[in-house]
Design an enzyme around this catalytic site. Structure first.
Site: not given
Length: 162
Positions: A55, A58
């Site tokens: 991600c 993230c």
């Protein structure tokens, strides 16, 4: 694995039912068999962040979470990042690059993520010292998310000593 992953505008959407809402008690982390040392969170304001090594948003959130814990940790704040990576090696590779200073746990079977009904990666819950959810953040958009975190954390923590 969390099923139904789709990347939309910097947020990986995940199929799920209604997510946990503000004002609700967050489930007890001890009941989910998370990998890693679970800290004592009693009486703390916690930013519980669900993330994955694949991600992009993230990755951009990790320096902000490090900054927040360094700044607010002495006042009773703690970051707990929960990886949903199936493979420990994927998580380890990510952590080797990012070198977080906060607690990282692994939910390899997605039990906690399912219970929390996560809709996107990253998703973070700001949890008050009473265990109730104060806010939910879906995705990470950089400075605007950072400013929201700061405002909410400062409101949740006791006033700093002069």
């Amino acid at each position: 694995m969390i099923a139904g992953v789709l990347l939309v505008q910097g947020v990986a959407a995940v199929s799920a039912a209604d997510p946990i809402k503000t004002g609700e008690a967050f489930p007890d982390l001890a009941q989910f068999g998370l990998e890693g040392a679970l800290p004592n969170l009693k009486g703390k304001v916690v930013l519980l962040d669900f993330w994955a090594s694949w991600c992009g948003p993230c990755k951009r959130s990790f320096p902000v979470m490090k900054e927040l814990e360094e700044k607010y940790g002495p006042r009773g704040f703690q970051v707990v990042a929960v990886s949903v990576d199936e493979k420990a090696s994927a998580m380890a590779s990510f952590l080797k690059k990012e070198k977080p200073s906060f607690v990282v746990l692994r939910d390899s079977e997605g039990r906690l993520a399912r219970a929390a009904q996560i809709e996107a990666m990253p998703t973070s819950f700001l949890i008050g010292s009473d265990g109730r959810v104060l806010s939910v953040h879906s995705g990470f958009t950089g400075e605007s998310t950072r400013k929201k975190y700061i405002s909410e954390i400062e409101a949740a923590l006791p006033a700093a000593n002069p």
